[in-house]
Structures are given as C-alpha cells and as structure tokens.
Design a protein around this motif. Sequence first.
Motif, PDB file in Angstrom:
ATOM      1  N   THR A 136       0.826  -1.205   0.000  1.00 29.79           N
ATOM      2  CA  THR A 136       0.000   0.000   0.000  1.00 29.79           C
ATOM      3  C   THR A 136       0.865   1.262   0.000  1.00 29.79           C
ATOM      4  O   THR A 136       0.594   2.225  -0.747  1.00 29.79           O
ATOM      5  CB  THR A 136      -0.925   0.006   1.227  1.00 29.79           C
ATOM      6  OG1 THR A 136      -1.772  -1.150   1.175  1.00 29.79           O
ATOM      7  CG2 THR A 136      -1.790   1.255   1.267  1.00 29.79           C
ATOM      8  N   LEU A 137       1.910   1.271   0.830  1.00 34.55           N
ATOM      9  CA  LEU A 137       2.800   2.436   0.873  1.00 34.55           C
ATOM     10  C   LEU A 137       3.535   2.616  -0.449  1.00 34.55           C
ATOM     11  O   LEU A 137       3.761   3.759  -0.896  1.00 34.55           O
ATOM     12  CB  LEU A 137       3.794   2.293   2.023  1.00 34.55           C
ATOM     13  CG  LEU A 137       3.191   2.330   3.436  1.00 34.55           C
ATOM     14  CD1 LEU A 137       4.266   2.096   4.487  1.00 34.55           C
ATOM     15  CD2 LEU A 137       2.489   3.670   3.691  1.00 34.55           C
ATOM     16  N   ALA A 142       3.970   5.756  -5.480  1.00 36.18           N
ATOM     17  CA  ALA A 142       3.882   5.793  -6.939  1.00 36.18           C
ATOM     18  C   ALA A 142       2.826   6.799  -7.406  1.00 36.18           C
ATOM     19  O   ALA A 142       2.971   7.404  -8.470  1.00 36.18           O
ATOM     20  CB  ALA A 142       3.551   4.398  -7.468  1.00 36.18           C
ATOM     21  N   GLU A 143       1.769   6.985  -6.606  1.00 31.15           N
ATOM     22  CA  GLU A 143       0.703   7.926  -6.966  1.00 31.15           C
ATOM     23  C   GLU A 143       0.932   9.292  -6.331  1.00 31.15           C
ATOM     24  O   GLU A 143       0.028  10.139  -6.319  1.00 31.15           O
ATOM     25  CB  GLU A 143      -0.652   7.351  -6.546  1.00 31.15           C
ATOM     26  CG  GLU A 143      -1.002   6.079  -7.313  1.00 31.15           C
ATOM     27  CD  GLU A 143      -2.390   5.539  -6.995  1.00 31.15           C
ATOM     28  OE1 GLU A 143      -3.163   6.239  -6.285  1.00 31.15           O
ATOM     29  OE2 GLU A 143      -2.721   4.443  -7.479  1.00 31.15           O
ATOM     30  N   GLN A 144       2.138   9.505  -5.790  1.00 26.39           N
ATOM     31  CA  GLN A 144       2.585  10.789  -5.234  1.00 26.39           C
ATOM     32  C   GLN A 144       1.732  11.260  -4.069  1.00 26.39           C
ATOM     33  O   GLN A 144       1.591  12.466  -3.821  1.00 26.39           O
ATOM     34  CB  GLN A 144       2.628  11.852  -6.343  1.00 26.39           C
ATOM     35  CG  GLN A 144       3.602  11.495  -7.452  1.00 26.39           C
ATOM     36  CD  GLN A 144       3.720  12.559  -8.528  1.00 26.39           C
ATOM     37  OE1 GLN A 144       2.859  13.432  -8.662  1.00 26.39           O
ATOM     38  NE2 GLN A 144       4.793  12.504  -9.301  1.00 26.39           N
ATOM     39  N   ILE A 145       1.212  10.304  -3.319  1.00 25.19           N
ATOM     40  CA  ILE A 145       0.540  10.633  -2.062  1.00 25.19           C
ATOM     41  C   ILE A 145       1.590  10.802  -0.969  1.00 25.19           C
ATOM     42  O   ILE A 145       1.440  11.647  -0.071  1.00 25.19           O
ATOM     43  CB  ILE A 145      -0.457   9.532  -1.666  1.00 25.19           C
ATOM     44  CG1 ILE A 145      -1.475   9.297  -2.795  1.00 25.19           C
ATOM     45  CG2 ILE A 145      -1.169   9.868  -0.363  1.00 25.19           C
ATOM     46  CD1 ILE A 145      -2.320  10.496  -3.127  1.00 25.19           C
ATOM     47  N   LEU A 146       2.670  10.014  -1.058  1.00 25.54           N
ATOM     48  CA  LEU A 146       3.776  10.064  -0.110  1.00 25.54           C
ATOM     49  C   LEU A 146       5.083  10.323  -0.839  1.00 25.54           C
ATOM     50  O   LEU A 146       5.266   9.890  -1.986  1.00 25.54           O
ATOM     51  CB  LEU A 146       3.905   8.731   0.642  1.00 25.54           C
ATOM     52  CG  LEU A 146       2.820   8.351   1.649  1.00 25.54           C
ATOM     53  CD1 LEU A 146       3.094   6.943   2.178  1.00 25.54           C
ATOM     54  CD2 LEU A 146       2.766   9.352   2.799  1.00 25.54           C
ATOM     55  N   THR A 147       5.996  10.994  -0.147  1.00 26.06           N
ATOM     56  CA  THR A 147       7.361  11.108  -0.655  1.00 26.06           C
ATOM     57  C   THR A 147       8.116   9.837  -0.298  1.00 26.06           C
ATOM     58  O   THR A 147       7.724   9.099   0.631  1.00 26.06           O
ATOM     59  CB  THR A 147       8.076  12.311  -0.020  1.00 26.06           C
ATOM     60  OG1 THR A 147       8.194  12.067   1.393  1.00 26.06           O
ATOM     61  CG2 THR A 147       7.311  13.603  -0.269  1.00 26.06           C
ATOM     62  N   ARG A 182       1.871  16.733   8.192  1.00 29.71           N
ATOM     63  CA  ARG A 182       0.456  16.517   8.450  1.00 29.71           C
ATOM     64  C   ARG A 182      -0.332  16.421   7.140  1.00 29.71           C
ATOM     65  O   ARG A 182      -1.282  15.632   7.027  1.00 29.71           O
ATOM     66  CB  ARG A 182      -0.086  17.662   9.318  1.00 29.71           C
ATOM     67  CG  ARG A 182      -1.568  17.520   9.653  1.00 29.71           C
ATOM     68  CD  ARG A 182      -2.010  18.567  10.658  1.00 29.71           C
ATOM     69  NE  ARG A 182      -1.345  18.355  11.955  1.00 29.71           N
ATOM     70  CZ  ARG A 182      -1.767  17.529  12.898  1.00 29.71           C
ATOM     71  NH1 ARG A 182      -2.871  16.793  12.676  1.00 29.71           N
ATOM     72  NH2 ARG A 182      -1.123  17.404  14.032  1.00 29.71           N
ATOM     73  N   SER A 183       0.042  17.220   6.161  1.00 28.73           N
ATOM     74  CA  SER A 183      -0.699  17.190   4.891  1.00 28.73           C
ATOM     75  C   SER A 183      -0.580  15.819   4.227  1.00 28.73           C
ATOM     76  O   SER A 183      -1.542  15.302   3.647  1.00 28.73           O
ATOM     77  CB  SER A 183      -0.173  18.275   3.950  1.00 28.73           C
ATOM     78  OG  SER A 183       1.202  18.081   3.667  1.00 28.73           O
ATOM     79  N   GLU A 184       0.631  15.212   4.324  1.00 28.76           N
ATOM     80  CA  GLU A 184       0.809  13.875   3.740  1.00 28.76           C
ATOM     81  C   GLU A 184      -0.023  12.838   4.494  1.00 28.76           C
ATOM     82  O   GLU A 184      -0.657  11.959   3.886  1.00 28.76           O
ATOM     83  CB  GLU A 184       2.279  13.460   3.779  1.00 28.76           C
ATOM     84  CG  GLU A 184       3.136  14.083   2.685  1.00 28.76           C
ATOM     85  CD  GLU A 184       4.539  13.505   2.695  1.00 28.76           C
ATOM     86  OE1 GLU A 184       4.792  12.567   1.912  1.00 28.76           O
ATOM     87  OE2 GLU A 184       5.374  13.955   3.500  1.00 28.76           O
ATOM     88  N   ILE A 190      -7.171   9.849   3.678  1.00 27.11           N
ATOM     89  CA  ILE A 190      -8.296   9.929   2.745  1.00 27.11           C
ATOM     90  C   ILE A 190      -8.126   8.909   1.608  1.00 27.11           C
ATOM     91  O   ILE A 190      -9.062   8.208   1.218  1.00 27.11           O
ATOM     92  CB  ILE A 190      -8.417  11.358   2.183  1.00 27.11           C
ATOM     93  CG1 ILE A 190      -8.758  12.336   3.306  1.00 27.11           C
ATOM     94  CG2 ILE A 190      -9.457  11.412   1.057  1.00 27.11           C
ATOM     95  CD1 ILE A 190      -8.671  13.798   2.903  1.00 27.11           C
ATOM     96  N   TRP A 191      -6.897   8.803   1.107  1.00 27.68           N
ATOM     97  CA  TRP A 191      -6.600   7.932  -0.047  1.00 27.68           C
ATOM     98  C   TRP A 191      -6.792   6.456   0.276  1.00 27.68           C
ATOM     99  O   TRP A 191      -7.178   5.652  -0.585  1.00 27.68           O
ATOM    100  CB  TRP A 191      -5.166   8.224  -0.485  1.00 27.68           C
ATOM    101  CG  TRP A 191      -4.640   7.339  -1.587  1.00 27.68           C
ATOM    102  CD1 TRP A 191      -4.779   7.528  -2.934  1.00 27.68           C
ATOM    103  CD2 TRP A 191      -3.872   6.134  -1.432  1.00 27.68           C
ATOM    104  NE1 TRP A 191      -4.155   6.525  -3.631  1.00 27.68           N
ATOM    105  CE2 TRP A 191      -3.588   5.647  -2.723  1.00 27.68           C
ATOM    106  CE3 TRP A 191      -3.404   5.433  -0.330  1.00 27.68           C
ATOM    107  CZ2 TRP A 191      -2.851   4.483  -2.946  1.00 27.68           C
ATOM    108  CZ3 TRP A 191      -2.669   4.277  -0.537  1.00 27.68           C
ATOM    109  CH2 TRP A 191      -2.395   3.804  -1.836  1.00 27.68           C
TER     110      TRP A 191
END
Length: 451
Positions: A136-137, A142-147, A182-184, A190-191
């Motif tokens: 999942t991470l 890959a979908e640029q939700i996380l660095t 926090r934004s990530e 949500i994702w």
Amino acid sequence: MTMIVFTGPTLPPDEVRRECDAVCLPPVSQGDVYRAAQRRPRAIGIIDGYFRGAPSVWHKEILYALSQSIPVFGSASMGALRAAELHGFGMRGVGRIFEAYRNGELEDDDEVAVIHGPPETGFVAISEALVNIRATLAKAQAEQILTPGSRDILEAFAKSLFFHQRDWPSLLEAGLARGVGRSEIEALGIWLSGGRVDQKREDAIAMLRAMRATHDRPTPTPPFRFEWTHFWDELVARDAADPSRIGDAASADDEPILDELRLSGAEAFKAIKVRALLRLIGEARSVRAGQVTGSEALQAALSRLRSELGLFSRAKLDAWLTRNGLDETSLEKLLRGRMHVDKMMEARGASLAAAMLDELRLTGAYEALAVRARDKRLALKELSNKGLTIRPSGADALLARLWFIESRLRRSPDEDVGAIAQELGFRDLAHFDEVLREEQIYSKLQFPHPG
C-alpha cells in the motif's frame, strides 16, 4: 474428488468457492495436511495457517501429500512461506508474496502474520499484515501521495511493531510523531479508503485460479522419495489415536452416504470399514517402502475395474466417474490404493492364509466351510474309487471355468481368467481348474439334474 483449501482471515470461504469448487477448512495447523491427503483431493491449497497458539503445519506432511501425487499450492500467508521453502520439492507457490520469500526479499514470518478473531467471526483480521502495508505504501508513493522519505519512515515503524499491533490508525498517528508532514498523513488517510492494497487477498485469488486451471493436468512424479521416519510414525499414530479426529475425512456432503451404509447393517458396514483400513495400511506401507506403480500396472488395474463394473465403453466410464464424484486423477489414486493392498496381501503369503482361517473362526463361518470341504473330499474320493476321472481335461476345464465365472461370480466369461484366479487366491491356473472341476462335480451330486 474436490479440492481442499485452508483459509481464514485472508479470504472467506464464500469467496473461495466463487473461484473454484473446493472444501474450505480453517487455517492450517500441524497434522491438517496429512488428514486432508487421506481424502484424496484433486489438490490442496494453503492460504492461512497458525503461527502461534497451535503447532504450525509441518513440512513433512506437505511432502507426504506430494509423494501421494496430490498437488499442493501455497500463497498469501502460511501458504507462501511453505511454498517458498518447498518449491524445489514440487509445492506450487503463487503470487508476489511467495516470489518475495522465494527470492529472499522477505525472510521473517511476521511479514504475513495477523491477529484474527475466533471461528464464529469467520477469523476476521484484526491487525494489518506487513506485506499489505508495504504494498500500500509503495502504491501511495507511486501515486505521489507520499514522498520516498515519508514512505520509508512509515514502513520502518510498521516493521518495528509486534504483528498484532499493526493497523492503519496507529501507523498514521506514529507518522505524525516521527516527522511525516500533516498534509501527507491527512492525504494518505483519505486515499486509503480506495487505494489500500490487500496483497494477501490478491495472491490467494491468483492461487485459486491456478488450482482451477491445472487440476485436470497430469501430476508430475515428485522429485524426491518420501522418507518414513520415527517422528512421522509419531504424527500418524497420534492422529489415529485422537478421538477428536474421527470423521475428519468425511465432508458434510459425504456423511449421509455413510449413514445409508450404516442402515444396511453391521456386517456390510464392517466389511467396508475393514477394506478401507487395509487400503490405508497398504498405502502407508508403499510410501514407507518407496514403491512406484508403473503405467502398465495401472492400466491393468483400470481394465479390471471396468470389467468388474461393466464399464466397457468410454461413455459408461465417464458417466460412472461423474456419478461417483471422481475424475481421471482421483480414479488413478484409488487404483493405486487398491494395488498397494494387493501387493501387501501377496507379500504375506501363507501367514495371511492362516490369519484368514482365524478370521473365519471369529465370524462363525469356519465350521460350515470345514464340514462342506470334508463332505466334498469324501464324495469325490468315493467317485474316484468307482473309476470317475476327477482331474480336468482341456474341455472339462473350459466348461468348468465358464460355469463358475458366469453362474457363481456373475461376471463376463471374456475376462482374463488368470487375473480372476489370482484375485481369488489360487496358486496358478492348474490349481484353479482342479478346484473348479471338483466343485462342479460336487454341485451335481448335491443338485442332480432331473431325468
């Protein structure tokens, strides 16, 4: 024969049955694969198993099933672990988790372990598997939700937790405390509702589809000889002595058939039970001795069965297989079992004959047979003294064979007479012909034709 799948928190039984015709059993533990092999399934699939709280499934019992020409598949959880360890012996691993263990990318069993509820909850998963967290991470990155850095922090923390503490709320909370923005974290939260990867589930479904696609193909000869050891003896003996295991080999669909057998009487039930026990003993001895059954012997056994049951055309054989819940693979396993019993009986020779006499005494049949044998001997001796030839000539022998096979056995005279004589325990055809000729003459003395 159907397939057997051990499943639990990874995939519920109803989803398993949507993918293939299978009997679903709870997560596998020690002894379960051995017992499953006794059912002679088309294949065994292992998804979930116990890591703690019960002894884990033993490698040896999987090897035993493979040695019996039963394909064994593994994926997702305990199945992936055992398949990675035993793929060189013929166990078939399926999915990314299996591949990661096989390739050395994963090593610890806590990667797939979860804590789950009791059977009445359907073994519902209460924690999240680390392999699912990693997948999942990776997708979130890959979908640029996380660095990449945030992914590494979250993944390292998940690994540091004991497996039953792993869940997404705990991971998100820990991410904030360890410097992930926090934004990530909020974006990830949500994702997750639509982006979470259940790698274990995906691999389990892939395994079921592989089982469905390959179950009609010939099973290759295993690349090893199963070694019968002291510890294996202990497992088999422990299983046989455990009253809780009685009835394990009969499914809910099969049990009513046994009920009908029970209603037919104690003698009929006991006779089938004894023959089944002989089959189990014969199979166990053949495995211990490393016996291999050749294709010619199997073909001869099939021809014998078809003759006995009147399955002289392919259409009749196929219809019989359908009515008995069999396919060609499971039929071959049944024939091997019968042949093991035959070999065991042949090896016993005279000692088996003595034991049979003792069994006749115990059943009360000995006295009547002994009286008949004595009367026959005296009657034939008297006829011989009067000049009647008892020993069969060529024509007499043929007539006696036809009379016995058709009138007494109710079988086709086209069957292999030598095979019939061997099946009935005669030393050879000469012994067979001599006994039949004597019986034919004696029967005429008892029931003479009118006129």
